[in-house]
Write an enzyme that holds these catalytic residues in place. Structure first.
Site, PDB file in Angstrom:
ATOM      1  N   SER A  54       3.969  10.643 -20.237  1.00  0.00           N
ATOM      2  CA  SER A  54       3.956  11.801 -21.132  1.00  0.00           C
ATOM      3  C   SER A  54       2.531  12.315 -21.224  1.00  0.00           C
ATOM      4  CB  SER A  54       4.457  11.399 -22.521  1.00  0.00           C
ATOM      5  OG  SER A  54       4.211  12.429 -23.468  1.00  0.00           O
TER       6      SER A  54
ATOM      7  N   TYR B  48       4.880   4.632 -29.346  1.00  0.00           N
ATOM      8  CA  TYR B  48       5.271   5.514 -28.246  1.00  0.00           C
ATOM      9  C   TYR B  48       4.034   5.948 -27.455  1.00  0.00           C
ATOM     10  CZ  TYR B  48       7.399   9.515 -25.839  1.00  0.00           C
ATOM     11  OH  TYR B  48       7.835  10.408 -24.890  1.00  0.00           O
TER      12      TYR B  48
END
Length: 323
Positions: A142, A155
């Site tokens: 990401s 995360y």
């Protein structure tokens, strides 16, 4: 280079979001698929839809945090198709909350799925690819693996770790002289998937996708492109590419502005939300979906808010410093 047709592809996280979009993209190219996720019924539906698109598919219910289950996924793919050309690690979960508020077991669960799930996938795929002398491992990270954000500590850590894992694996293959096996990392921006509705959340505020929001099909196309022409990292979209560049030039400023944007735009200021562990321990009910519905809600129109301002502000600072 590899033709992205008639390949054997394993996709984890295939019941929704980027993983499901990638499965469809490969099925459209007549690839044979081994699809993995925790949701049996949703996975069966994806397999049927892939077959209808011209591909072949088997559904293998898999919790990627279980090394034995991932080994079984690889075994089933080899048993059915005889080889593995591409392995896409796309399974992911998230948890939102202040650092002191997130239960430690939830924190650990995010890391177990998002990091160890990729480790298990790589350990299952790479021995097969080494033996074949060719193959592509694609790890979906990401842009928050480049620029951190608040409230999603586990995360964000996992996405940084995925980039590190990919780099270490590339180095190892280089030292071993294994030229036909490639390891690639995808760096998506905010994507219109169900991740945000399904995330654990103890902020007391409703989580929403932070604009600008990109369609998962664009990420699937980028994954296919990495198979055609493997490269170290692929940042998808102007936002991701700009943030990656600006984080190298003005990391402190980018970090500060990201903090403000996440607090104002990733978490609702007027819609409260009860504490929830989301889909960390049990998959979300229902048939799964590629999209989360965020683009239909108009968030795609917010393409020049804080994140774009972040990029331009950082660029202007760099420009002034150079002058």
């Amino acid at each position: 280079m590899m033709r992205a047709r008639d390949l054997v592809v394993v996709v984890t996280g295939a019941s929704s979001g980027i993983g499901r979009a990638a499965a469809y993209a490969f099925a459209d190219r007549r690839c044979a698929l081994a699809l993995a996720a925790r949701r049996d019924a949703a996975l069966d539906q994806v397999a049927q839809e892939c077959a209808a698109r011209g591909g072949a598919a088997i559904a293998v219910a898999t919790d990627v945090s279980d090394a034995g289950a991932v080994d079984e996924l690889a075994r089933r793919a080899l048993e059915r198709y005889g080889r593995i050309d591409v392995w896409v690690n796309a399974a992911a979960v998230s948890a939102f909350g202040r650092f002191d508020d997130i239960p430690i077991e939830d924190f650990r669960r995010v890391l177990d799925i998002n990091i160890m799930g990729y480790v298990h996938g790589a350990r299952a795929a790479l021995p097969v690819m080494r033996k074949q002398g060719r193959g592509v491992l694609i790890n979906v990270s990401s842009i928050v693996g480049v620029v951190p954000q608040p409230y999603t500590h586990a995360y964000t850590m996992s996405k940084f770790a995925i980039r590190a894992l990919s780099g270490s694996l590339r180095q190892e293959l280089q030292v071993e002289g294994v030229r036909g096996v490639k390891v690639c990392t995808l760096l998506p921006p905010t994507v219109d998937t169900p991740l945000f509705q399904q995330a654990a959340n103890v902020t007391g505020r409703t989580v929403r996708a932070m604009p600008p929001v990109y369609p998962p099909e664009r990420m699937a196309d980028a994954i296919v492109d990495l198979v055609r022409l493997p490269r170290r990292e692929a940042a998808v979209g102007l936002v991701s590419r700009s943030l990656r560049m600006q984080s190298r030039l003005t990391p402190g400023l980018v970090e500060k502005l990201m903090a403000v944007q996440v607090d104002r735009m990733h978490l609702s200021s007027d819609k409260p939300a009860p504490a929830s562990s989301g889909n960390l321990y049990h998959p979300a009910p229902g048939p799964g979906a590629v999209h989360g519905g965020w683009m239909r809600r108009g968030s795609q129109l917010l393409r020049v808010p804080a994140r774009a301002a972040l990029v331009f502000a950082a660029a202007s600072v760099v420009s002034r410093r150079r002058r």
